[in-house]
Design an enzyme around this catalytic site. Sequence first.
Site, PDB file in Angstrom:
ATOM      1  N   SER A   1       2.898   4.229  -0.844  1.00 23.73           N
ATOM      2  CA  SER A   1       1.918   5.186  -1.329  1.00 23.73           C
ATOM      3  C   SER A   1       0.574   4.936  -0.682  1.00 23.73           C
ATOM      4  O   SER A   1       0.237   3.795  -0.336  1.00 23.73           O
ATOM      5  CB  SER A   1       1.760   5.075  -2.844  1.00 23.73           C
ATOM      6  N   ASP A   2      -0.219   5.985  -0.499  1.00 23.62           N
ATOM      7  CA  ASP A   2      -1.625   5.753  -0.215  1.00 23.62           C
ATOM      8  C   ASP A   2      -2.208   5.039  -1.432  1.00 23.62           C
ATOM      9  O   ASP A   2      -1.645   5.092  -2.538  1.00 23.62           O
ATOM     10  CB  ASP A   2      -2.346   7.072   0.056  1.00 23.62           C
ATOM     11  N   TRP A   3      -3.324   4.371  -1.232  1.00 23.06           N
ATOM     12  CA  TRP A   3      -3.852   3.500  -2.278  1.00 23.06           C
ATOM     13  C   TRP A   3      -4.248   4.310  -3.512  1.00 23.06           C
ATOM     14  O   TRP A   3      -5.086   5.203  -3.441  1.00 23.06           O
ATOM     15  CB  TRP A   3      -5.022   2.701  -1.719  1.00 23.06           C
TER      16      TRP A   3
END
Length: 816
Positions: A232-234
């Site tokens: 995932s993106d952060w």
Amino acid sequence: MTVSDTTTGYSAIVESALAALDLDDKAALLAGQDLWSLRALPKIGLRSLVMSDGPVGVRGGGWSADDPSLTLPSPTALAATWDPELARRAGQVLAAEAHRKGVHMLLAPTINLHRSPVGGRHFEAYSEDPLLTAAIGAGYVTGVQECGVAATIKHFVANDAETQRFTVNNEVSERALRELYLAPFEEIIATARPWALMSAYNGVNGVTMTENGALQVDLLRREWGYDGVVVSDWLAARDTVGAVVGGTDIAMPGPYTVFGAALALAVREGRVAEATVDDAVRRVLLLAARLGLLDGAEPAVAGAARPTPPDGIETARELAARSMVLLRNENRVLPLSDRVGSIALIGSAARDARVLGGGSATVFPARVVSPLDGLRAALPEGVVTYTVGADPNQGLELAGGGFDLRAILRDAEGWVLAEQPLTVARVRWTDNALPGGADYDAVASVEIVGTFTPRESGPHEFGLGGLGAFRLAVADRELFDGVHELPEHADPFEALTGPPTPHGSVMLTAGEPVPVSLLNTTPQGAIGPIRGISFTLAMREPRLDDDTLIEEAVAAAAVADIAVVVVATTTAQESEGFDRADLRLPGRQDELVTRVAAVNPRTVVVVNSGSPVEMPWRDEVSAILLSWFPGQEGGAALADVLLGRTEPGGRLPTTWPVRLADAPVREVTPEDGVLRYDEGIFIGYRAWQRHDIAPAYPFGHGLGYTDWHYESIETSDRTVRIRLRNTGSRPGREVVQIYLAPSEPDDRRPRNWLADFTVAAAEPGETTELTLTLPDRAFRIWDETSGAWQFVPGRYRVHAGRSNTDLRISAVTDIV
């Protein structure tokens, strides 16, 4: 080379390791250990995997100038080379940096498209064209992974703007998704086999990407056969069941994510099948095996098999020079002679170079060669004079030169827990990586303290960036004592990426040091589960009246043989977290160029930006050279190009409009949370072809220092043979671009589209012959009725030329 697929060879090792894990182990492995790593599991011989942001450098586990990074030019610059092999070498250099910093997985490259020129991270993506994006991205991924580091293609998918990026739902037709936004991901997965992919914040057609099973499971894994991890993106993963079922393998950052304990509980309650968790764990273990982090597994690329990486500084310099795009060169004012008598170098960015874009792409180079540095090093003393001309910085900048600072961490009793020298006036630490191993929960205050020695006399404005309670004092004068809070509805990362706030000015004398203190008494903060300490001391030097600055520059230009004006954007225009409001250069830089050009007919303008800007003076100057964000060696590369030691090799990877109002696609602001890609497949040059207004400079445009004659073109089915000759007096390189057009107009498709390209090189008078094979994808469109690719046979005109609008020769081919 492309790193060979080693999935089969690792299968038994991965299955054995998986069988030794209980549910809690497996769920924990899918959650980040901290901001940048996954946890180790010693009982199966699994070591911790460390990630780091790119794409222009490898920051490492921290975010501090105390750990400098080699800094390459921006992705737009890399794409402007139109050279996948050079992109591969860039990847090799960054892989060497990753090994040096103990990083296993580079969170790059960004392969989203330039849908609109106002996209805030335009500089961090390659191009408006999916073919060029895929070719450069595949080269980069190959270079990184053949050196034993995982590359992460991102952000999957349609993450093409910053406004409301955490919540926006992008409505995109299936055809536009397939032909444009998914196409670079598909091609890079097929040709370079990246080991990791990052899922975007945004939603697509009603489903947030971290939970989008139609795209992350059905298409990515089942249709394309992708076997790497999806991270995932952060903070993008928001729902435990939705994310793991929707194809997300790793939820970052840790340790408090929707996976871990929450995922184990979901399995025990019957909301998630353990087999789904097992599949995700298999992919993480496969990644670890490929990297040599799992006992019994040899790394996919052993040390002895890795290519020797090229020299980093030399590569940075070459890449910067090869990326520079010569837009205009009237009367061949460039290249300059080494014996030029005098150069009036003008512009704030000529002295204080902007070498990279803002946001998570930020790294800290150990050195920066500015245009002033580069030209003075290349020419005899006294040839180059310098004036500011006009200051583009309308706000404060990170305090740097002239400061001697340290950070002091104290507990509630005032006892010093740790100290750390600072090379720039910023602290940015996560809770588990404080200086001296200090206990995060024990830190009650952090102070940036030291001295500042001004280089100019006059009023210096000071301020700060960050959240919390602060006291700011300069020269024993208190400028601020209060609290900074995040504005309502702001981007969560604005505390890290937003501009600093001014809080007052102090009269200072050049050469006389003064004490400086910025005390944060509530230093602990969080963005979601990310805990840390981050704030910045900012300053602005005395600003002379713009009229005075411009007059000084005009006077210098009037008596010089050549005037070189460097104009630039600032972090207030180009950075992560927001989109651009306009394409104008900040401050009075446009006026500066016009005034200088009026007194010196040999005026060269260097544009220091990562994405398009308006240039209302473009017909008034002799030459325009785009330097993009050129990385740490940009000034040396600029001197090479201006003096003709290197030919400017760049071609535009995206169309530059005359003005923003002319651009066919401008809207990036959602309505009621929805951004509609109503333009379908018509973005970039595809849209300009249907537009009544011509751009300033078309896709693919760029001049060199020699001339080329396209002599002939022959076609046979998909094979194209081209002969061209260097008719100039200098050796040169030419980017030969191939565009396809249907013989009969077809409203379903653009007027023409990029089908292939290559780079030719020849000595003066020399002829070179090129052979290209047009890919099958160039003749396909996505049919939304059948939900399948449709091959479109027929007669096509094959154009070869120097840009999308400068097509020199053509031939007809019949495709069956």
